[in-house]
Write an enzyme that holds these catalytic residues in place. Sequence first.
Site, mmCIF file in Angstrom:
data_model
loop_
_atom_site.group_PDB
_atom_site.id
_atom_site.type_symbol
_atom_site.label_atom_id
_atom_site.label_comp_id
_atom_site.label_asym_id
_atom_site.label_seq_id
_atom_site.Cartn_x
_atom_site.Cartn_y
_atom_site.Cartn_z
ATOM 1 N N ARG A 156 0.862 -1.182 0.000
ATOM 2 C CA ARG A 156 0.000 0.000 0.000
ATOM 3 C C ARG A 156 0.892 1.223 0.000
ATOM 4 O O ARG A 156 1.704 1.376 0.922
ATOM 5 C CB ARG A 156 -0.883 0.014 1.239
ATOM 6 N N ASP A 180 1.105 5.479 -0.082
ATOM 7 C CA ASP A 180 0.352 6.708 0.157
ATOM 8 C C ASP A 180 0.366 7.616 -1.064
ATOM 9 O O ASP A 180 1.190 7.441 -1.969
ATOM 10 C CB ASP A 180 1.010 7.490 1.306
ATOM 11 N N ARG A 210 8.706 6.567 5.974
ATOM 12 C CA ARG A 210 8.844 8.029 6.029
ATOM 13 C C ARG A 210 9.113 8.510 7.451
ATOM 14 O O ARG A 210 9.822 9.505 7.658
ATOM 15 C CB ARG A 210 7.593 8.691 5.473
ATOM 16 N N TYR A 239 11.804 -0.826 0.159
ATOM 17 C CA TYR A 239 11.556 0.590 -0.104
ATOM 18 C C TYR A 239 12.888 1.326 -0.126
ATOM 19 O O TYR A 239 13.844 0.924 0.558
ATOM 20 C CB TYR A 239 10.690 1.210 1.001
#
Lengths: 280, 280
Positions: free
Chosen positions: A59, A61, A224, A120
């Site tokens: 998922r 953002d 993040r 990531y």
Amino acid sequence: MTERANAGALKLVVSYDGAGFAGSQRQLGQRTVQEELERALSILAGDSGQRVPVVLAGRTDAGVHAAGQVASATDIRPDLAEARLVRAINAQLEPDCAVVSVERVDAKFHARFDAKWREYRFRIWSGAAQPLVRDRTWQRRGSLDLDTMSDAAARLIGRHDFASFAGGGEGMPWSPRQSTERGTIRTVMISEIRQLAPWWGYAPDGTLIEHRIVADGFLPRMVRNIAGALVSIGQGRQASEWIDALLEGRNRALAGETAPPQGLTLWRVGYENDSPDDGV
Amino acid sequence: MTERANAGALKLVVSYDGAGFAGSQRQLGQRTVQEELERALSILAGDSGQRVPVVLAGRTDAGVHAAGQVASATDIRPDLAEARLVRAINAQLEPDCAVVSVERVDAKFHARFDAKWREYRFRIWSGAAQPLVRDRTWQRRGSLDLDTMSDAAARLIGRHDFASFAGGGEGMPWSPRQSTERGTIRTVMISEIRQLAPWWGYAPDGTLIEHRIVADGFLPRMVRNIAGALVSIGQGRQASEWIDALLEGRNRALAGETAPPQGLTLWRVGYENDSPDDGV
């Protein structure tokens, strides 16, 4: 189409520029990656208006990019060779989202549940303003201490409770739907800081830094929030041991800033027999 | 401000994303890099409405990027330290254009006439569609033969008449104002093909190729016309000796396609004592 019931599945590797999307997951009245893919596949399937459901492995953002997002769907066009199918799907997509490859897999394949790990990468540019990468990096003035950041990043490796790094930031709060029996515990396999060569031009004054992180799963905003903490450490506002205190504290209020989405890219998703070290 | 007459000059290294500009040079009613810089410097100079003229070293077309464009202007703010001046100018610019560095230089410095060489890089992605670099590369399906392209690129090195590579493409024809006593003769110092690592993600299926070219000057559209020819050669539609025939023929009609602007970046401009091998 009755043959659909027995059809195999498609594993699609998908790349997108997050700027134009309200995120990956279907949301009413918003442009999302899932919605775009479902629309493209439905057109190709040729069923009058019937939606072809797509499952995404990770998922992301609003504003977060993907180089190697993975999607699964029923094989809507067994008549087309894989390379041909890639082109046919891309012909239905806008230029900010594309299928990189298609593979025919077992009908039981599920992009999300079958994923063993996700990778990531978060990129930070510390130096003068750089228009050519403003949409791909978090730009910070002032220098960052890479050694301390590397030490801090390594402290995330292992099985930990990442509650201090879950949620927060502007917009969407941490959704309770994200809760699972694992709670906020995840296992990080790789977490490292690397300096990259600037790829956009002659840039003598500044440093391009990448945080590469591979884990069995991620909490919302986790990468993040970690990037925000690593920058605080790189700036000398916190020591690298702060990471240990945050992991121990299990409280989002303890950690600092949530880094902006444009520095983040979902790099790759790994399945059985994939290694995060392939092709690095 | 009378002290302006005796003021030194500023050498500004400027970076921009070409997508939002109608090119580098001032054009009535268009958003251009020169216009934006002059507006920003005029605001900082604080003279009521008087325009601070800016000279750019290289002329870039609409859509062409710059990492190291150089601009010269009168030193409008001798009271500000260089680093401070960079931030003050950038505060007046949109995020798609930024001053990377400022250096105080002799009042006679002229960004265009004093330049000894310019370096451009043109990037080609051959592989599946890649949304994350659609604005930075020329995307081509099918593979390219790098060895043949390298051989072809090397044939451009030296002093040649580049008339076959001047002008063309959609929009603006080759402007007669570009004519000088040199005509269409230029000296190319470096012309090489390199394979780069993809920087936007896991991209196993495809090749990122860069044509790096350094010359004492460039004709309009020259680098993009060369890129078009190199791709034809890489695809096997022409042999590398075709470059010799084009140089010999001195006729734009002989060469092929003009490559699109988004693959091109003005990388760096060299002055006395600068070497194109610094910082590569």
